[in-house]
Design an enzyme around this catalytic site. Structure first.
Site: not given
Ligand code: GLN
Length: 483
Positions: A76, A151, A175
């Site tokens: 990532k 994400s 994410s």
């Molecule tokens: N959807 C969550 C957020 O927007 C989690 C994102 C993540 O785990 N990086 O904060």
């Protein structure tokens, strides 16, 4: 060759059926051919990959072995990679080449993994659809009109489309698990402190945790083995011995106590997902597990608490991007204030700016007690709920997401609608617990995930349950048409 799992690749390399260099070339060609449909990569690192593959082949020729020696993966794009763009999905870091490798990157490279590239992601890991990336949205290989989740959506789409067998992700509020669920993968968020955050660009430091994304639990065990461990460079890394995750896969599930929280099956859950979750429970019962209804009474407060704490930490973490030290700087600033304002205003996208504003507000004098401190108290109540539940059960099971992957753009005008999709995943981050999502079936041709949560440092238990489930089901083997 592209269908092979990490475990199969390790066997193939050991039996000299193919070399890491051959495999790497096949996968790189496949990425070049197919990724334009998906947009799952931000950078391809062909030269590095071929150098690492040849080195791994040479190490094997010298008698070395290891499950990751010569295994192709991707990171990532928030894991720092020395001399390679590390963008975090943001215009702010579009020109940033990290001066060093993240611990996770260095550990996996030392184990012989081959880095094919850096995967697309929501900007600064903020999102659950991978639509906030400066590099454009990622498409779900199961239906190119739908989001892959976020994400870590680039890692998810690439692995699901068989562009490579596994990739790293990070999970601040879901994410890893949520995009895994939406693309038919197995993804594991380890216990907070299990995997080093050093060199992992911070979103919300008390919640962020790196982990593996792959098609099977067995492969997650292999990748996690290479990522986990104490790191003196990360003050929240925990000095606990790393167990042999592969050895934990084959334990019997006889007598395993599985708790199913009644709060998980409320109005917001798609009934077709509820049915698939009940089917997975029945499957595990056949393997000897004992099911018990439990309660997590404070779950309803998790989303508001998370969406105060995560933005608060983000507003603090992202203050370092000031146009002076890192990344983007605006043209012709009039003075210092103009430099700050325009560099940040032009370098950050709308979702990141929204979170910084919410976080700065929640932390400001006068509102700190009402929002931030209150959210921290809720965080403790949520942790206490889990501690009470784990006195009665060994594993908690439920859906990973309330809905299958939605259409690209469907939630863009309403950020809160997207925040609500995190309802089942964020509690594990607030409590610091490990969680895993695994494939459990399909709704309208789109994958559905079942989530398992375990007590601290019981990643092996999660992998054990998922592996046994995968030995008896074939959801995880389904391949999206066209890939
Ligand atoms: N959807 C969550 C957020 O927007 C989690 C994102 C993540 O785990 N990086 O904060």
């Amino acid at each position: 060759m592209h269908q092979l799992t990490l475990a199969e690749i390790a066997r193939g390399l050991a039996d000299k059926k193919f070399s890491s260099e051959e495999l790497t070339k096949v996968l790189l060609a496949r990425i070049v051919q197919l990724d334009p449909q998906l947009n799952s990569f931000i950078s391809l690192t062909e030269d590095l990959a071929l150098t690492q593959a040849k080195a791994a082949d040479a190490r094997r020729a010298n008698g070395e072995s290891g499950a990751l020696l010569g295994a192709p993966i991707a990171h990532k794009d928030l894991f720092c990679t020395q001399g390679i763009r590390t963008s975090c999905g943001s215009k702010m870091l579009d020109n940033f080449k990290a001066p060093y490798d993240a611990t996770v990157v260095a550990k996996l490279a030392a184990a012989g993994a081959v880095t094919l590239g850096k995967t697309n992601m929501d900007e600064f890991a903020m999102g659950s659809a991978n639509e906030s990336s400066y590099y454009g949205a990622v498409k779900n290989p199961w239906n190119l009109e739908h989001v892959p989740g976020g994400s870590s959506g680039g890692s998810a789409a690439a692995v699901a489309a068989r562009l490579l067998p596994a990739a790293t992700g990070t999970d601040t509020g879901g994410s890893i698990r949520q995009p895994a669920a939406l693309t038919n993968l197995t993804g594991l968020k380890p216990t907070y402190g299990r995997v080093s955050r050093w060199g992992m660009i911070a979103y919300a430091s008390s919640l962020d945790q790196g982990g593996p994304m792959a098609r099977t639990a067995e492969d997650c065990a292999i990748l996690l083995q290479g990522m986990a461990g104490f790191d003196p460079n990360d003050s929240t890394s925990i000095d606990e011995p790393v167990p042999d995750y592969g050895a934990s896969l084959n334990g019997s599930l006889q007598g395993l106590r599985i708790g199913v929280p009644k709060e998980y099956f409320s109005a917001g859950l798609d009934p077709r997902i509820a049915e698939l979750i009940h089917n997975s429970v029945k499957e595990l019962e056949k393997l000897g597990a004992v099911i018990k209804e439990i309660s997590l009474p404070n779950m309803q407060h998790a989303i508001p608490a998370y969406y105060v704490i995560a933005p608060a930490e983000a507003s603090s973490n992202l203050s370092r991007f000031d146009g002076v030290r890192f990344g983007y700087r605006c043209e012709d600033p009039k003075n210092l204030e103009d430099l700050y304002k325009r560099s940040r205003g032009e370098g950050f996208g709308p979702e990141v700016q929204r979170r910084i504003m919410v976080g700065a507000y929640a932390l400001s004098a006068g509102y700190y007690d009402a929002y931030y401190l209150k959210a921290q108290k809720i965080r403790r109540l949520i942790k206490n709920d889990f501690m009470a539940a784990f006195n009665e059960v060994d594993i908690i099971l439920g859906p990973t997401t309330p809905n299958p992957a939605w259409k690209l753009g469907a939630k863009n005008s309403d950020p809160v609608a997207a925040y609500l999709e995190d309802v089942y995943t964020i509690t594990a981050n607030l409590a610091g617990l490990p969680g895993l999502s695994m494939p459990a079936g399909f709704v309208d041709g789109l994958p559905v995930g079942v989530q398992l949560l375990a007590p601290y440092f019981q990643e092996g238990r999660l992998l054990n349950v998922a592996h046994q489930y995968q030995l008896n089901t074939d959801w995880h083997t389904r391949t999206p048409t066209g890939f």
